[in-house]
Design an enzyme around this catalytic site. Structure first.
Site, PDB file in Angstrom:
ATOM      1  N   HIS A   1       3.257 -32.190 -35.022  1.00 33.53           N
ATOM      2  CA  HIS A   1       2.869 -32.829 -36.291  1.00 33.53           C
ATOM      3  C   HIS A   1       4.066 -32.695 -37.242  1.00 33.53           C
ATOM      4  O   HIS A   1       4.799 -31.704 -37.176  1.00 33.53           O
ATOM      5  CB  HIS A   1       1.656 -32.065 -36.829  1.00 33.53           C
ATOM      6  CG  HIS A   1       0.974 -32.687 -38.001  1.00 33.53           C
ATOM      7  ND1 HIS A   1       1.485 -32.637 -39.278  1.00 33.53           N
ATOM      8  CD2 HIS A   1      -0.205 -33.362 -38.107  1.00 33.53           C
ATOM      9  CE1 HIS A   1       0.651 -33.250 -40.117  1.00 33.53           C
ATOM     10  NE2 HIS A   1      -0.379 -33.697 -39.424  1.00 33.53           N
TER      11      HIS A   1
ATOM     12  N   ASP B   1       1.125 -23.449 -34.465  1.00 29.34           N
ATOM     13  CA  ASP B   1       0.402 -24.366 -35.338  1.00 29.34           C
ATOM     14  C   ASP B   1      -1.022 -24.454 -34.787  1.00 29.34           C
ATOM     15  O   ASP B   1      -1.280 -25.121 -33.789  1.00 29.34           O
ATOM     16  CB  ASP B   1       1.096 -25.730 -35.337  1.00 29.34           C
ATOM     17  CG  ASP B   1       0.301 -26.770 -36.135  1.00 29.34           C
ATOM     18  OD1 ASP B   1      -0.836 -26.469 -36.538  1.00 29.34           O
ATOM     19  OD2 ASP B   1       0.824 -27.875 -36.324  1.00 29.34           O
TER      20      ASP B   1
ATOM     21  N   GLN C   1      -5.431 -27.473 -35.072  1.00 24.79           N
ATOM     22  CA  GLN C   1      -6.455 -28.107 -34.227  1.00 24.79           C
ATOM     23  C   GLN C   1      -7.087 -27.125 -33.240  1.00 24.79           C
ATOM     24  O   GLN C   1      -8.013 -27.479 -32.520  1.00 24.79           O
ATOM     25  CB  GLN C   1      -5.850 -29.286 -33.443  1.00 24.79           C
ATOM     26  CG  GLN C   1      -5.289 -30.397 -34.294  1.00 24.79           C
ATOM     27  CD  GLN C   1      -6.352 -31.133 -35.096  1.00 24.79           C
ATOM     28  OE1 GLN C   1      -7.551 -31.042 -34.837  1.00 24.79           O
ATOM     29  NE2 GLN C   1      -5.931 -31.859 -36.123  1.00 24.79           N
TER      30      GLN C   1
ATOM     31  N   LYS D   1     -10.441 -28.201 -41.703  1.00 26.62           N
ATOM     32  CA  LYS D   1     -10.686 -28.726 -40.359  1.00 26.62           C
ATOM     33  C   LYS D   1     -11.726 -27.881 -39.616  1.00 26.62           C
ATOM     34  O   LYS D   1     -11.959 -28.058 -38.434  1.00 26.62           O
ATOM     35  CB  LYS D   1      -9.380 -28.764 -39.564  1.00 26.62           C
ATOM     36  CG  LYS D   1      -8.359 -29.763 -40.126  1.00 26.62           C
ATOM     37  CD  LYS D   1      -7.142 -29.831 -39.247  1.00 26.62           C
ATOM     38  CE  LYS D   1      -5.956 -30.502 -39.930  1.00 26.62           C
ATOM     39  NZ  LYS D   1      -6.089 -31.948 -40.067  1.00 26.62           N
TER      40      LYS D   1
ATOM     41  N   CYS E   1       0.864 -38.585 -38.040  1.00 25.97           N
ATOM     42  CA  CYS E   1       1.929 -37.662 -38.472  1.00 25.97           C
ATOM     43  C   CYS E   1       2.734 -37.168 -37.277  1.00 25.97           C
ATOM     44  O   CYS E   1       3.176 -36.005 -37.260  1.00 25.97           O
ATOM     45  CB  CYS E   1       1.375 -36.487 -39.268  1.00 25.97           C
ATOM     46  SG  CYS E   1       0.619 -36.985 -40.808  1.00 25.97           S
TER      47      CYS E   1
END
Ligand code: PLP
Length: 413
Positions: free
Chosen positions: A123, A200, A203, A226, A366
């Site tokens: 991303h 990261d 998600q 999220k 992104c």
């Protein structure tokens, strides 16, 4: 146990609304999730009865607000099995958490010629901050190429480590392809080469049980919005010794110990990295979101998401002229499915879905370098969460057929 999805859905009034005269089917969970009433009510309760600024106040309300933030920090630390609450730094979002490391660790520790290792599926949030750091420090950016199915492999990654690699920053779960990364082995590889790892988790953390100690990562970034929480709150988990050694990110109130006109000393962890008034209500409500997720349990969430993802993939793969991106094997996937309908622009596809009440995301997600690698302008993307149902996916299938009909996408095209 199968998830009691109907019970969960009752906590999300928005899921009962209509869009363009059709029942809403919300399949844009990778962008942001809906919020259960427990989270929304706690936010209203905080502002209604406890609102005050934290830390400096001696009055009762300030003490209450401070305690509530401390309690939320503790919950989030336990949620990812962080060794101490002090290793949880509140930020605005994943993006800010990664920028914090790129600034506060990068500017102190990186020298000209050092290497920052990334992957080609990141991303922009896990790419641009490192580009900016590399420019400032004279460091080199290196990239692990993803496998043809969009996964990351530790074997391939190994070839990109050198004696100059200082940090390996990678996604745990791709928001564009749905591929799940071997987080533990990748973090171990970084350790083996004397580099740090930054995961990261934007998600990943909302969908999988996370244990930062078992994963062995040095930093982990994720966003509350999220995972049933409010917007405006993110988390940076960092190894305590690394956070201690880092300079502050932003200067101002709360992050200081003592201030003179020409200099200052800094506060202890985690406040050194939390300058200014944070999103107090948001942090407290994030604590409620984490409670809500924990009460459902990741085992059931995982099983349900897998069922939904399998059905989504079936629907898409049965249609001629529909391209599906990302791993073939369900084991290598999260609940994110990217696709294209013939050569129709994904924005046009998204509009047909919207007319059917089905919310999906379209565009480059992104991940412009990845879209360039795939030689496509973007994709349409459906992403599921605990409250989605199999009947909703039939509405998705209907919208897909409508899009094909509308744009006359047939195998003869
Ligand atoms: N990383 C990944 C993999 C994401 O999917 C996202 C958001 O979609 C981000 C980072 C950025 O998250 P935020 O916008 O909350 O900072």
């Amino acid at each position: 146990m199968p998830l009691d999805v109907e019970k969960i859905r009752r906590d999300f009034p928005i899921l009962g609304r209509a869009v363009r005269g059709k029942p809403l089917v919300y399949l844009d969970n990778a962008a942001t999730t809906q919020k259960p009433r427990q989270v929304v009510e706690l936010l209203a309760h905080f502002y209604g009865l406890h609102n005050a600024n934290i830390h400096r106040g001696v009055h009762t309300l300030s003490g209450e607000a401070t305690k509530l933030v401390d309690r939320a920090r503790g919950k989030i630390a336990r949620f990812i099995n962080a060794p101490k609450p002090q290793t949880i730094v509140f930020t605005r979002n994943t993006t800010e958490a990664i920028n914090l490391v790129a600034r506060a660790w990068g500017e102190r520790c990186l020298k000209a010629g050092d290497e920052i290792l990334l992957t080609d599926i990141e991303h922009h949030s896990n790419l641009v901050p490192w580009q900016m750091l590399a420019q400032r420090a004279g460091a080199k950016l290196c990239f692990v190429e993803s496998e043809p199915d969009g996964t990351l492999s530790a074997e391939t990654a190994r070839r990109h480590f050198t004696a100059r690699t200082r940090i390996f920053a990678f996604t745990a779960l791709s928001n564009a392809l749905g591929s799940v990364s071997p987080v533990g082995p990748l973090a171990a590889l970084a350790r083996e080469y004397g580099a740090l790892s930054l995961v990261d988790g934007a998600q990943w953390v909302p969908h999988r049980p996370t244990d930062v100690q078992a994963l062995g990562c040095d930093f982990l970034a994720f966003s509350a919005h999220k995972m049933f929480g409010p917007t405006g709150v993110g988390v940076l988990y960092g190894r305590e010794d690394l956070l201690e050694a880092m300079d502050p990110f932003l200067g101002g109130g709360d992050m200081i110990s003592e201030v003179w006109l020409d200099r200052a000393t800094y506060n202890e962890l985690p406040y050194k990295f939390e300058a200014g008034t944070p999103d107090i209500g948001g942090i407290i409500a994030f604590g409620a979101a984490v409670d809500y997720l924990a009460a459902i349990g990741f085992e059931d969430i995982g099983r349900h998401e897998r069922l939904l993802s399998e059905r989504l993939l079936d629907i898409l793969r049965c249609e001629a002229e529909v391209a599906v991106y990302g791993p073939r094997r369900i084991e290598d996937r999260g609940g994110v499915v990217s696709f294209n309908v013939g050569d129709v622009h994904p924005h046009d596809v998204g509009q047909i879905f919207d007319a059917e009440g089905v919310a999906i995301r379209v565009g480059h997600h992104c991940c412009q370098p990845l879209m360039r690698k795939l030689n496509i302008p973007g994709t349409a993307r459906a992403s599921v969460y605990a409250y989605n149902t199999l009947p909703e996916l039939e509405a998705f299938a209907k919208a897909l057929r409508k899009a094909k009909e509308f744009f006359r996408v047939t195998s003869a095209r």
